[in-house]
Design a protein around this motif. Structure first.
Motif, PDB file in Angstrom:
ATOM      1  N   UNK A  55       0.860  -1.183   0.000  1.00  0.00           N
ATOM      2  CA  UNK A  55       0.000   0.000   0.000  1.00  0.00           C
ATOM      3  C   UNK A  55       0.899   1.237   0.000  1.00  0.00           C
ATOM      4  N   UNK A  56       0.528   2.205  -0.846  1.00  0.00           N
ATOM      5  CA  UNK A  56       1.370   3.384  -0.984  1.00  0.00           C
ATOM      6  C   UNK A  56       2.689   3.038  -1.649  1.00  0.00           C
ATOM      7  N   UNK A  57       2.636   2.471  -2.846  1.00  0.00           N
ATOM      8  CA  UNK A  57       3.841   1.927  -3.492  1.00  0.00           C
ATOM      9  C   UNK A  57       4.764   2.985  -4.070  1.00  0.00           C
ATOM     10  N   UNK A  95       0.034  -3.126 -10.647  1.00  0.00           N
ATOM     11  CA  UNK A  95      -0.330  -2.021  -9.748  1.00  0.00           C
ATOM     12  C   UNK A  95      -1.708  -1.506 -10.094  1.00  0.00           C
ATOM     13  N   UNK A  96      -2.408  -0.997  -9.085  1.00  0.00           N
ATOM     14  CA  UNK A  96      -3.708  -0.393  -9.311  1.00  0.00           C
ATOM     15  C   UNK A  96      -3.976   0.707  -8.293  1.00  0.00           C
ATOM     16  N   UNK A  97      -4.830   1.631  -8.699  1.00  0.00           N
ATOM     17  CA  UNK A  97      -5.208   2.744  -7.830  1.00  0.00           C
ATOM     18  C   UNK A  97      -6.158   2.219  -6.754  1.00  0.00           C
ATOM     19  N   UNK A  98      -5.816   2.498  -5.490  1.00  0.00           N
ATOM     20  CA  UNK A  98      -6.662   2.068  -4.382  1.00  0.00           C
ATOM     21  C   UNK A  98      -6.319   2.870  -3.143  1.00  0.00           C
ATOM     22  N   UNK A  99      -7.333   3.183  -2.357  1.00  0.00           N
ATOM     23  CA  UNK A  99      -7.126   3.838  -1.065  1.00  0.00           C
ATOM     24  C   UNK A  99      -6.706   2.799  -0.036  1.00  0.00           C
ATOM     25  N   UNK A 100      -5.783   3.157   0.831  1.00  0.00           N
ATOM     26  CA  UNK A 100      -5.261   2.203   1.809  1.00  0.00           C
ATOM     27  C   UNK A 100      -6.326   1.713   2.773  1.00  0.00           C
ATOM     28  N   UNK A 110      -3.977 -12.187   0.938  1.00  0.00           N
ATOM     29  CA  UNK A 110      -2.524 -12.075   0.886  1.00  0.00           C
ATOM     30  C   UNK A 110      -1.907 -12.689   2.139  1.00  0.00           C
ATOM     31  N   UNK A 111      -0.667 -13.138   1.996  1.00  0.00           N
ATOM     32  CA  UNK A 111       0.057 -13.596   3.188  1.00  0.00           C
ATOM     33  C   UNK A 111       1.189 -12.643   3.568  1.00  0.00           C
ATOM     34  N   UNK A 112       1.290 -11.520   2.860  1.00  0.00           N
ATOM     35  CA  UNK A 112       2.256 -10.495   3.214  1.00  0.00           C
ATOM     36  C   UNK A 112       1.786  -9.126   2.760  1.00  0.00           C
ATOM     37  N   UNK A 113       2.190  -8.084   3.492  1.00  0.00           N
ATOM     38  CA  UNK A 113       1.835  -6.711   3.144  1.00  0.00           C
ATOM     39  C   UNK A 113       3.010  -5.798   3.456  1.00  0.00           C
ATOM     40  N   UNK A 114       3.120  -4.725   2.690  1.00  0.00           N
ATOM     41  CA  UNK A 114       4.183  -3.733   2.874  1.00  0.00           C
ATOM     42  C   UNK A 114       3.552  -2.353   2.945  1.00  0.00           C
ATOM     43  N   UNK A 115       4.000  -1.552   3.913  1.00  0.00           N
ATOM     44  CA  UNK A 115       3.602  -0.141   4.017  1.00  0.00           C
ATOM     45  C   UNK A 115       4.873   0.643   4.334  1.00  0.00           C
ATOM     46  N   UNK A 116       5.525   1.149   3.309  1.00  0.00           N
ATOM     47  CA  UNK A 116       6.834   1.786   3.469  1.00  0.00           C
ATOM     48  C   UNK A 116       6.711   3.303   3.420  1.00  0.00           C
TER      49      UNK A 116
END
Length: 235
Positions: A55-57, A95-100, A110-116
């Motif tokens: 999220x927020x790539x 990738x796609x447009x999406x609100x977090x 999903x089995x993993x997520x990233x928020x950097x």
């Protein structure tokens, strides 16, 4: 700072990639000789996810680096900014447009997520973390990067500003994540921002605080400032 989470302000900040690229370009490793992005990527890859959401790539460089090390991962990058999504797709990343806080994916997808470096921007922090928790399978991990209040604080003070205090920073990240995840691990990394001269430092400040860019006293030659980042894994 309310503008850190204001979507109209963020739309101006991230409506194109230039500001983000200007900020990325000055950072390098600190005393440990490692960058936070490298540490974060190692955390992500070592968790061996089969399907991963970011999220927020941003411009997609982190996603691309993960896929280069783990090409078998089904990586889905999201961002609120169409320009960032376009830049990420240009690197060959889905990738796609999406609100977090409103992800268009089913429960346990999903089995993993990233928020950097982005949770300090979301308007509803706990709502976003609940949404991430929703799309994660049981046992899935969230990998996070954020900065501390003293991140680049010497430069901000020289320009007449104050250290940047946000809703999600090193000082409170464990407590916030602990409201939604049972286990949280953390590593702190010190980095360095190097500016070739006064003009470069002003250009950096102008990407998020034009008034500080205008008030930074002139100086000659290069300068280096410390940055402070925390990397966290929650599950």
């Amino acid at each position: 700072m309310r503008e850190m989470t204001d979507r109209r302000h963020l739309g101006q900040q991230y409506g194109s990639t230039e500001r983000l690229e200007t900020r990325r370009g000055v950072w390098g490793p600190g005393p440990e000789g490692v960058s936070p992005a490298d540490v974060l990527r190692t955390l992500v890859v070592s968790s061996r996810p089969s399907r991963l959401i970011e999220i927020g790539c941003g411009t997609g460089h982190f996603a691309r680096s993960v896929l280069e090390e783990a090409p078998g991962v089904d990586y889905v990058a999201t961002d609120l900014s169409p320009a960032m999504v376009e830049a990420t797709r240009a690197l060959g990343v889905t990738a796609e447009v999406a609100a977090a806080d409103d992800l268009p994916f089913a429960d346990s997808s999903f089995d993993g997520a990233v928020a950097a470096w982005m949770l300090y921007h979301v308007p509803d922090l706990d709502g976003t973390l609940r949404e991430v928790r929703r799309v994660l399978r049981d046992g899935g991990s969230l990998h996070v990067a954020t900065n501390g209040s003293e991140h680049l604080s010497d430069l901000l003070r020289e320009a007449g500003g104050e250290p940047l205090v946000t809703q999600f920073m090193s000082e409170n990240a464990e407590e916030v994540l602990g409201r939604h995840f049972q286990h949280v691990r953390r590593r702190d990394v010190e980095t360095r921002a190097t500016f070739a001269g006064h003009e470069a430092a002003c250009a950096y400040l102008a990407t998020f605080a034009p008034e500080l860019a205008r008030s930074l006293p002139a100086f000659d030659g290069p300068r280096t400032y410390a940055g402070r980042t925390a990397l966290l894994t929650a599950h």
